[in-house]
Design a protein around this motif. Structure first.
Motif, mmCIF file in Angstrom:
data_model
loop_
_atom_site.group_PDB
_atom_site.id
_atom_site.type_symbol
_atom_site.label_atom_id
_atom_site.label_comp_id
_atom_site.label_asym_id
_atom_site.label_seq_id
_atom_site.Cartn_x
_atom_site.Cartn_y
_atom_site.Cartn_z
ATOM 1 N N MET A 145 0.826 -1.211 0.000
ATOM 2 C CA MET A 145 0.000 0.000 0.000
ATOM 3 C C MET A 145 0.863 1.265 0.000
ATOM 4 N N ALA A 146 1.909 1.250 0.810
ATOM 5 C CA ALA A 146 2.801 2.417 0.876
ATOM 6 C C ALA A 146 3.451 2.677 -0.476
ATOM 7 N N SER A 147 3.850 1.595 -1.153
ATOM 8 C CA SER A 147 4.486 1.750 -2.468
ATOM 9 C C SER A 147 3.514 2.327 -3.488
ATOM 10 N N LEU A 148 2.224 1.998 -3.365
ATOM 11 C CA LEU A 148 1.217 2.533 -4.292
ATOM 12 C C LEU A 148 1.059 4.043 -4.118
ATOM 13 N N VAL A 149 1.019 4.495 -2.867
ATOM 14 C CA VAL A 149 0.875 5.933 -2.605
ATOM 15 C C VAL A 149 2.068 6.696 -3.175
ATOM 16 N N HIS A 150 3.256 6.176 -2.935
ATOM 17 C CA HIS A 150 4.457 6.828 -3.444
ATOM 18 C C HIS A 150 4.502 6.780 -4.970
ATOM 19 N N ASP A 151 4.090 5.659 -5.549
ATOM 20 C CA ASP A 151 4.028 5.512 -6.999
ATOM 21 C C ASP A 151 3.156 6.593 -7.627
ATOM 22 N N ASP A 152 2.011 6.834 -7.015
ATOM 23 C CA ASP A 152 1.065 7.799 -7.578
ATOM 24 C C ASP A 152 1.633 9.220 -7.567
ATOM 25 N N VAL A 153 2.470 9.520 -6.576
ATOM 26 C CA VAL A 153 3.136 10.829 -6.539
ATOM 27 C C VAL A 153 4.162 10.911 -7.667
ATOM 28 N N ILE A 154 4.981 9.866 -7.778
ATOM 29 C CA ILE A 154 6.026 9.847 -8.802
ATOM 30 C C ILE A 154 5.423 9.935 -10.202
ATOM 31 N N ASP A 155 4.316 9.206 -10.412
ATOM 32 C CA ASP A 155 3.695 9.156 -11.739
ATOM 33 C C ASP A 155 2.664 10.256 -11.962
ATOM 34 N N ASP A 156 2.414 11.076 -10.932
ATOM 35 C CA ASP A 156 1.405 12.127 -11.017
ATOM 36 C C ASP A 156 0.046 11.557 -11.408
ATOM 37 N N SER A 157 -0.319 10.418 -10.800
ATOM 38 C CA SER A 157 -1.558 9.717 -11.134
ATOM 39 C C SER A 157 -2.743 10.323 -10.397
ATOM 40 N N GLU A 158 -3.815 10.543 -11.132
ATOM 41 C CA GLU A 158 -5.040 11.092 -10.562
ATOM 42 C C GLU A 158 -6.008 9.999 -10.117
ATOM 43 N N MET A 159 -5.954 8.852 -10.790
ATOM 44 C CA MET A 159 -6.912 7.783 -10.538
ATOM 45 C C MET A 159 -6.206 6.450 -10.292
ATOM 46 N N ARG A 160 -6.796 5.655 -9.393
ATOM 47 C CA ARG A 160 -6.345 4.285 -9.171
ATOM 48 C C ARG A 160 -7.582 3.467 -8.778
ATOM 49 N N ARG A 161 -7.771 2.332 -9.489
ATOM 50 C CA ARG A 161 -8.932 1.456 -9.234
ATOM 51 C C ARG A 161 -10.255 2.212 -9.316
ATOM 52 N N GLY A 162 -10.281 3.191 -10.225
ATOM 53 C CA GLY A 162 -11.523 3.927 -10.444
ATOM 54 C C GLY A 162 -11.803 5.003 -9.417
ATOM 55 N N GLN A 163 -10.870 5.246 -8.494
ATOM 56 C CA GLN A 163 -11.052 6.278 -7.476
ATOM 57 C C GLN A 163 -9.879 7.250 -7.497
ATOM 58 N N THR A 164 -10.112 8.437 -6.975
ATOM 59 C CA THR A 164 -9.031 9.414 -6.920
ATOM 60 C C THR A 164 -7.912 8.909 -6.009
ATOM 61 N N THR A 165 -6.685 9.198 -6.372
ATOM 62 C CA THR A 165 -5.545 8.815 -5.555
ATOM 63 C C THR A 165 -5.435 9.753 -4.355
ATOM 64 N N VAL A 166 -4.617 9.371 -3.395
ATOM 65 C CA VAL A 166 -4.406 10.222 -2.214
ATOM 66 C C VAL A 166 -3.820 11.561 -2.637
ATOM 67 N N LYS A 167 -2.869 11.540 -3.576
ATOM 68 C CA LYS A 167 -2.244 12.798 -4.003
ATOM 69 C C LYS A 167 -3.237 13.697 -4.731
ATOM 70 N N ALA A 168 -4.214 13.094 -5.428
ATOM 71 C CA ALA A 168 -5.225 13.894 -6.119
ATOM 72 C C ALA A 168 -6.283 14.414 -5.150
ATOM 73 N N GLN A 169 -6.634 13.586 -4.176
ATOM 74 C CA GLN A 169 -7.656 13.960 -3.191
ATOM 75 C C GLN A 169 -7.126 15.050 -2.260
ATOM 76 N N TRP A 170 -5.836 14.982 -1.917
ATOM 77 C CA TRP A 170 -5.223 15.977 -1.044
ATOM 78 C C TRP A 170 -4.100 16.687 -1.810
ATOM 79 N N ASN A 171 -2.866 16.242 -1.622
ATOM 80 C CA ASN A 171 -1.743 16.802 -2.378
ATOM 81 C C ASN A 171 -0.538 15.884 -2.239
#
Length: 324
Positions: free
Chosen positions: A81-107
């Motif tokens: 799970m921790a690697s997914l959160v960090h991945d989304d920051v590195i990749d600037d991902s807005e969506m994961r599994r059809g939901q907003t990522t933590v970085k998109a929901q917050w920053n």
């Protein structure tokens, strides 16, 4: 629908998985409202929980105790799970599994600290385990996962990387955690060394097949099926096996070279996706995935027959041929 089908394959593990899910909720809990919300947002986005499943199934080859299995299944899933959160920051991902990522929901800052917090929880959780071998496996796994993340950053937008570079990256990015799940399940249940080694290799091979299939689906699936835009990997600069194989066509290579690392409209993105779909790259990638799948199944041939072996085989077949 596909996720439901997968869960049916290990429905007999439902009580243990419900116990692990509750433990994960406790593990990501925090006195900080923000951290609590961000961590639960990630957890409640769901997932296939493949790593805990393999911990449990591998444990069935030894002296199986659900409470002991939980002690390694939970930290492994937290690391993932921790690697997914960090991945989304590195990749600037807005969506994961059809939901907003933590970085998109917050920053980005909230996402990075949420990932760090979840990783710290994993470290805290494994302190209850006394066996130093378990600690060795887990610490090595965490180090290699981090190395894999760095390699992924270094390889971003590198269209001329080798297939070996790609395989080295997905080994650390995906296969190692699944391999360690199988090895840890076997180790904590007291299996013999040969059984643990075979289960570790099974996990590695199925993990490689799993990631290659994921990378194929990034081009073959629709935006709705993926829960994110098709071709996201290429847009984010992650050069996957289908792209590496498709670039062998000079016309496709030229098009990819002009597109990589540049802002693309939806029309341009779908043009790249269509180009990959119409090439022979997807069939070639599928053949490589199936080679890993065959190797995984051969490891099971040498393990004791029984319900766990049968379920592992079914899951392996499903993972290698899934359409989600």
């Amino acid at each position: 629908m596909e996720k439901v089908k997968l869960k049916l394959l290990y429905s007999d593990l439902r009580p243990e998985l419900e116990m692990i899910e509750k433990e994960l909720e406790v593990a990501v809990g925090s006195n900080s409202l923000l951290l609590n919300e961000a961590s639960l947002h990630l957890l409640q986005a769901g997932g296939k929980r493949i790593r805990p499943v393999f911990v449990l199934l591998a444990g069935k080859f030894g002296n199986y105790r659900a409470d002991v299995m939980k002690q390694v299944a939970v930290p492994l899933e937290l690391i993932h799970m921790a690697s997914l959160v960090h991945d989304d920051v590195i990749d600037d991902s807005e969506m994961r599994r059809g939901q907003t990522t933590v970085k998109a929901q917050w920053n980005n800052s909230v996402a990075m600290y949420t990932g760090d917090f979840i990783l710290a929880r994993a470290l805290e959780y494994i302190t209850v385990i006394e066996d130093s071998k378990i600690h060795d496996i887990l610490s090595t796994t965490m180090i290699e996962v981090c190395r894999g993340e760095i390699i992924q950053i270094e390889d971003k937008y590198k269209l001329d990387q080798t297939i070996r570079d790609y395989l080295r990256r997905i080994k650390r990015k995906t296969a190692l955690l699944i391999s360690s799940s199988c090895e840890l399940g076997a180790t904590v249940s007291g299996t013999d060394a040969e059984t643990a080694a075979r289960l570790r290799r099974f996990g590695y091979f199925i993990g490689m097949s799993f990631q290659i299939t994921d990378d194929i689906l990034d081009f073959t699936s629709s935006d709705e099926e993926l829960g994110k835009p098709a071709g996201s990997d290429f847009i984010q600069g992650n050069i996957t096996l289908p792209v590496l194989l498709a670039r062998q066509d000079p016309k496709i290579y030229s098009h990819l070279r002009n597109a990589v690392g540049k802002e693309m409209s939806d029309g341009e993105r779908m043009e790249i996706v269509k180009m990959i779909r119409n090439s022979s790259a997807l069939q070639q990638a599928k053949a490589i995935s199936e080679q890993y799948l065959d190797k995984a199944l051969k490891e099971l041939d040498h393990l004791p027959k029984g319900p766990a072996n049968k379920t592992m085989r079914k899951i392996a077949m499903f993972i290698g041929k899934r359409k989600f």
